[in-house]
Design a protein around this motif. Structure first.
Motif, PDB file in Angstrom:
ATOM      1  N   UNK A  16      -4.499 -12.402   3.757  1.00 50.60           N
ATOM      2  CA  UNK A  16      -5.218 -13.024   2.632  1.00 50.60           C
ATOM      3  C   UNK A  16      -6.645 -13.340   3.053  1.00 50.60           C
ATOM      4  N   UNK A  17      -7.460 -12.313   3.121  1.00 49.05           N
ATOM      5  CA  UNK A  17      -8.844 -12.480   3.554  1.00 49.05           C
ATOM      6  C   UNK A  17      -9.848 -12.312   2.420  1.00 49.05           C
ATOM      7  N   UNK A  18      -9.356 -12.160   1.213  1.00 45.32           N
ATOM      8  CA  UNK A  18     -10.195 -12.113   0.009  1.00 45.32           C
ATOM      9  C   UNK A  18     -11.232 -10.988   0.042  1.00 45.32           C
ATOM     10  N   UNK A  19     -10.947  -9.914   0.753  1.00 44.55           N
ATOM     11  CA  UNK A  19     -11.930  -8.834   0.879  1.00 44.55           C
ATOM     12  C   UNK A  19     -11.371  -7.468   0.494  1.00 44.55           C
ATOM     13  N   UNK A  20     -10.196  -7.442  -0.140  1.00 45.06           N
ATOM     14  CA  UNK A  20      -9.557  -6.160  -0.440  1.00 45.06           C
ATOM     15  C   UNK A  20     -10.354  -5.360  -1.461  1.00 45.06           C
ATOM     16  N   UNK A  21     -10.882  -6.020  -2.473  1.00 42.99           N
ATOM     17  CA  UNK A  21     -11.693  -5.285  -3.463  1.00 42.99           C
ATOM     18  C   UNK A  21     -12.927  -4.684  -2.807  1.00 42.99           C
ATOM     19  N   UNK A  22     -13.555  -5.415  -1.898  1.00 41.80           N
ATOM     20  CA  UNK A  22     -14.718  -4.885  -1.196  1.00 41.80           C
ATOM     21  C   UNK A  22     -14.340  -3.692  -0.329  1.00 41.80           C
ATOM     22  N   UNK A  23     -13.200  -3.804   0.348  1.00 44.43           N
ATOM     23  CA  UNK A  23     -12.731  -2.693   1.181  1.00 44.43           C
ATOM     24  C   UNK A  23     -12.443  -1.467   0.328  1.00 44.43           C
ATOM     25  N   UNK A  24     -11.892  -1.682  -0.854  1.00 42.10           N
ATOM     26  CA  UNK A  24     -11.628  -0.569  -1.766  1.00 42.10           C
ATOM     27  C   UNK A  24     -12.923   0.117  -2.173  1.00 42.10           C
ATOM     28  N   UNK A  25     -13.942  -0.645  -2.510  1.00 45.05           N
ATOM     29  CA  UNK A  25     -15.224  -0.051  -2.900  1.00 45.05           C
ATOM     30  C   UNK A  25     -15.761   0.862  -1.803  1.00 45.05           C
ATOM     31  N   UNK A  26     -15.569   0.454  -0.555  1.00 50.01           N
ATOM     32  CA  UNK A  26     -16.049   1.251   0.572  1.00 50.01           C
ATOM     33  C   UNK A  26     -15.183   2.481   0.822  1.00 50.01           C
ATOM     34  N   UNK A  27     -13.975   2.477   0.269  1.00 49.56           N
ATOM     35  CA  UNK A  27     -13.010   3.551   0.530  1.00 49.56           C
ATOM     36  C   UNK A  27     -12.965   4.592  -0.588  1.00 49.56           C
ATOM     37  N   UNK A  28     -13.746   4.399  -1.650  1.00 50.58           N
ATOM     38  CA  UNK A  28     -13.629   5.245  -2.833  1.00 50.58           C
ATOM     39  C   UNK A  28     -13.920   6.714  -2.528  1.00 50.58           C
TER      40      UNK A  28
END
Length: 483
Positions: A16-28
């Motif tokens: 629970x690091x609150x950064x999954x959406x950001x990681x997804x953006x970088x993985x697109x």
């Protein structure tokens, strides 16, 4: 996109690091290169705690925007991060799918007192005595959000049941008593335990017109506010199918291209087909039967008869409605529905759903990136990348299945005008095997090679047949040598 492929982009044990959406953006860009066409995102609404996976849903309108339940962001990040990831996915041609939790609400702000019957958990239609005054957590006021986006406040009249009596500190299943109250009609939810309307927390009562109207209004708000292009419906065997029918009908009126897949967790194809009939086939369903067949194949090893691998599966009986998968967050180790497909058969299962012609295959995040709580399972990205590449470039054209031997099955794809190569797939659960299969007379005289292991090439005869061998690993995929 030819040969569309879904991916579930989360697993249960993610930190629970609150950064999954950001990681997804970088993985697109990577996801686009993999050939992902549909991306199933985890539940985005505020849940009972910041570490909750999202299924303990508290406020559907709070996507990580308001100071509620211990903080502003959800487990996965802020609303802005969620919206940004969705924009990046759409720009890459990937359809973002929200995960909608409609069955229940959790983490109420206040208790209320109301009449309710204790019921037998194994026969929820059987009341264990007279109704009593119960103190339940059913009052949702959303103090952090107030009335922004919606002024609807949930109270006990919005629910059909709860699982805890605060006054007596007693857990159980309690059916709320009142006018037009009770579980959903038995024909419209799963029949297990007498009536499986109740699953957990405060069970939403869709016979209440105010509630149904509010949830439909929220669904349309969610689409407009975030730009999602589809959704996965959670736990629909517990939700009145008449409401799901109405919800989908109203969404499609405004958003005709909206995509929906439902989770009806039942190892029984007639039950899945019955649900499709009830909802007028307005959605696809995950092929739970096929998943359990894969699980049994992994558990039984060489004792499993591979000719039965697709027996009863949705992809066979109703292929246009089937989303095939190997594992997901519910089946992974440690979960209530654990039915993990072990590594002895996992690659074979993925090869079968990715390379066959029917069904929309779904890749599990945990199988690609690993599971955070399991140091012994780092995922299998290397083999999955190879299989995804085979799907993108070679899995086209007519399919011939050879599900004709207990320890070795196979299929061939003949190719098409744009992808003339084709392929041959062999799966074994008893070491090295061989099978004579046709790849079409257009390939006569060609030499084919196994792109997953170092085996001697196979020459295709004048009739388009080759004697293909499956390596000791239990998986081989053959391509024309020129490819």
């Amino acid at each position: 996109m030819p040969n569309p492929t879904m991916m579930q982009y989360f697993e249960w044990e993610m930190p629970s690091q609150h950064d999954h959406w950001q990681r997804l953006s970088q993985d697109v860009d990577h996801l686009k290169a993999m050939g992902i066409s549909h991306l199933w995102l985890p539940p985005a609404s505020k849940a009972v705690a910041s570490q909750d996976v999202g299924y303990g849903i508290y406020d559907p309108y709070d996507l990580g925007e308001f100071p509620q339940k211990g903080g502003i962001p959800t487990k996965y990040g802020s609303k802005v991060d969620y919206q940004t990831a969705i924009k990046h996915l759409k720009a890459a041609g990937i359809k973002p799918l929200a995960d909608w939790v409609l069955n229940h609400r959790a983490g109420a702000d206040q208790t209320e007192t109301f009449p309710a019957y204790p019921v037998d958990p194994f026969d929820r239609q059987h009341k264990l005595g007279a109704p009593r005054q119960l103190e339940g957590w059913t009052k949702f006021t959303f103090p952090g959000r107030g009335t922004k986006y919606s002024d609807f406040k949930w109270d006990w009249t919005c629910f059909s049941g709860v699982d805890y009596d605060q006054a007596r500190d007693e857990t159980g299943i309690f059916m709320i008593k009142g006018f037009k109250k009770g579980w959903a009609h038995g024909d419209y939810v799963a029949p297990e335990n007498g009536n499986y309307d109740y699953l957990m927390f405060a069970d939403v009562d869709y016979s209440n017109d105010r509630v149904a109207d509010e949830v439909i209004a929220w669904a349309k708000w969610m689409i407009q506010e975030t730009g999602i292009q589809g959704c996965r419906l959670d736990a629909i065997k517990h939700v009145d199918s008449r409401f799901i029918y109405r919800l989908l009908k109203e969404i499609y009126q405004d958003y005709p291209e909206f995509y929906v897949v439902g989770e009806y967790w039942e190892n029984d194809t007639p039950a899945l087909l019955h649900y499709l009939e009830q909802t007028d086939q307005q959605l696809q369903l995950f092929d739970v039967v096929l998943h359990f067949n894969f699980h049994q194949a992994a558990v039984q090893g060489a004792d499993y008869d591979l000719r039965e691998l697709f027996s009863g599966s949705l992809v066979v009986t109703h292929p246009d409605a089937a989303v095939t998968f190997v594992d997901n967050h519910d089946s992974q180790p440690g979960q209530a529905l654990e039915s993990w497909v072990g590594e002895s058969f996992k690659a074979q299962a993925y090869a079968l759903i990715l390379l066959q012609a029917q069904g929309l295959p779904c890749l599990f995040y945990g199988d690609y990136y690993g599971i955070a709580a399991g140091e012994d399972y780092q995922g299998m990205a290397k083999i999955l990348d190879k299989l995804l590449s085979l799907r993108r470039h070679h899995a086209y054209g007519e399919e011939i299945q050879y599900f004709d031997a207990p320890h070795c099955i196979g299929l061939t794809r003949q190719g098409d005008i744009d992808h003339p190569g084709g392929l041959a797939l062999l799966v074994s659960n008893a070491g090295a095997q061989e099978k004579r299969m046709s790849v079409g007379p257009s390939h006569a005289g060609e030499y084919w090679v196994d792109c997953l292991s170092n085996q001697a090439p196979v020459q295709i005869d004048d009739q388009g047949y080759g004697i293909f061998t499956c390596s000791h690993t239990g998986l081989s995929v053959w391509l024309p040598k020129k490819d």
